[in-house]
Design an enzyme around this catalytic site. Structure first.
Site, PDB file in Angstrom:
ATOM      1  N   LYS A 194     -32.530  -0.312  -8.486  1.00  0.00           N
ATOM      2  CA  LYS A 194     -30.963   0.017  -8.741  1.00  0.00           C
ATOM      3  C   LYS A 194     -30.498  -1.452  -9.372  1.00  0.00           C
ATOM      4  O   LYS A 194     -30.719  -2.137  -9.133  1.00  0.00           O
ATOM      5  CB  LYS A 194     -30.613   0.008  -7.154  1.00  0.00           C
ATOM      6  CG  LYS A 194     -28.911   0.051  -7.109  1.00  0.00           C
ATOM      7  CD  LYS A 194     -28.710  -0.025  -5.727  1.00  0.00           C
ATOM      8  CE  LYS A 194     -27.022  -0.383  -5.767  1.00  0.00           C
ATOM      9  NZ  LYS A 194     -26.479  -0.481  -4.592  1.00  0.00           N
ATOM     10  N   LYS A 218     -33.258  -4.403  -5.978  1.00  0.00           N
ATOM     11  CA  LYS A 218     -31.772  -4.211  -6.395  1.00  0.00           C
ATOM     12  C   LYS A 218     -31.355  -5.491  -7.037  1.00  0.00           C
ATOM     13  O   LYS A 218     -31.450  -6.631  -6.589  1.00  0.00           O
ATOM     14  CB  LYS A 218     -30.953  -4.089  -4.948  1.00  0.00           C
ATOM     15  CG  LYS A 218     -29.730  -3.926  -5.042  1.00  0.00           C
ATOM     16  CD  LYS A 218     -28.766  -3.624  -3.844  1.00  0.00           C
ATOM     17  CE  LYS A 218     -27.444  -3.610  -3.759  1.00  0.00           C
ATOM     18  NZ  LYS A 218     -27.017  -3.293  -2.442  1.00  0.00           N
TER      19      LYS A 218
END
Ligand code: PBG
Length: 324
Positions: A248, A195
């Site tokens: 992400k 992330k």
């Protein structure tokens, strides 16, 4: 393969042949729809920066989840906006908390819809950070215990899967151990393994009311410039027991999705985040882009890069198109 004996255009002549040679498929089965649960009654508050997405009180959440299920979308991921926030994010593991309440209701009303819960503290802390803060520093190890407690309470409420998004070191292992110790060894962990500290989360932070009060998330989320470090993050999560690896955001990081798919044998998820959604929405509203076309192109590209599943605010729109 030389012109004129080879002519690539032969297989692009019409939609029938294009369909036959198509390499990547997007299916409703690939979609996960994010939802925002909030306390109260009859709340359906549109998120201004994310048109068509709402903060929903539980009875409205159930209605929307029913519609999601009827479209054939297999899963939702739930985010909660608690009534009160405090320094340690205790709302995250409150048995009567917003996620716990929403999950219980969902599993009773729409049992076949898979419910994934986002495990993080940023929605529950008054400072908006993903962990326990001391002297302006986000502490790693003391945060792990709270995250584990949160994950277990989600499982106890009926969550089918937990998705830690906090990016603290070692959290997958600690959560796995805590779940197993409480008898939830059958609950998979979808790890936000990679992330990035991204500007594309802006609209989400309006939706979840989780903008940090000071500083940023760069001390735990990843530097957008790094690839090799991303592979180490994924490797750690695999070793600690992750069942699904998430990357992400998605569109600016297709190379990372591709690498993860090549190097690891776990299923790969990609989060097509709020900013990726909102920028296309905004351009479409101005008449600058054809939203439907750009949406399907984006989702197909994320699949082409290697994502087995896509978390996307377009899940319902895409499902409608895919079902014809
Ligand atoms: C953290 C979390 C965030 C998102 C998902 N989980 C926000 C953040 O890290 O600041 C972002 C999702 C999106 O932008 O759509 N709980």
């Amino acid at each position: 393969m030389l012109f004129p004996s080879y002519r690539p255009r032969r297989v692009r002549k019409n939609e029938t042949i294009r369909k036959m040679v198509r390499e990547t498929r997007l299916s409703v089965d690939n979609l996960i729809y994010p939802m925002f649960a909030i306390h109260g009654k009859k709340v359906k508050k549109e998120i201004p920066s994310m048109p068509g997405n709402y903060q929903l009180s539980v009875e409205n959440l159930l209605k929307e989840a029913q519609a999601v299920h009827e479209l054939g979308i297999p899963a939702v991921i739930l985010f909660g906006i608690p009534q009160v926030k405090d320094a340690v994010g205790s709302g995250a593991y409150d048995e009567q908390g917003i996620i716990q309440t929403a999950v219980g209701a969902l599993k009773e009303k729409v049992p076949d819809l898979m419910v994934i819960t986002d495990v993080c503290l940023c929605e529950y802390t008054d400072h908006g950070h993903c962990g326990i803060v001391e002297n302006g520093e986000i502490l790693n190890d003391p945060t792990l215990e709270v995250l584990a407690r949160e994950a277990v309470s989600h499982a106890r409420a009926g969550a089918d899967m937990v998705a830690p998004s906090d990016m603290m070191d070692g959290r997958v292992g600690v959560i796995r151990e805590a779940l197993d110790a409480e008898g939830y060894d059958g609950i998979p962990i979808m790890s936000y393994a990679i992330k990035y500290a991204s500007g594309f989360y802006g609209p989400f932070r309006d939706a979840a009311d989780s903008t940090p009060e000071f500083g940023d998330r760069a001390s735990h989320q990843m530097d957008p410039a790094n690839t090799r470090e991303a592979m180490r993050e994924a490797e750690m999560d695999v070793a600690e027991g992750a069942d699904i690896l998430m990357v992400k955001p998605a569109l600016p990081y297709l190379d990372i999705i591709y690498r993860v798919k090549e190097e690891f044998d776990l299923p790969v998820a990609a989060y097509n985040v709020s900013g990726e959604f909102s920028m296309i929405k905004a351009a479409a509203r101005e008449g600058w882009l054809d939203e439907e076309r750009v949406m399907m192109e984006s989702l197909t590209a994320i699949r082409r890069a290697g994502a087995d599943m896509i978390l996307t605010y377009w899940a319902q729109d895409a499902a409608r198109i895919l079902r014809g």
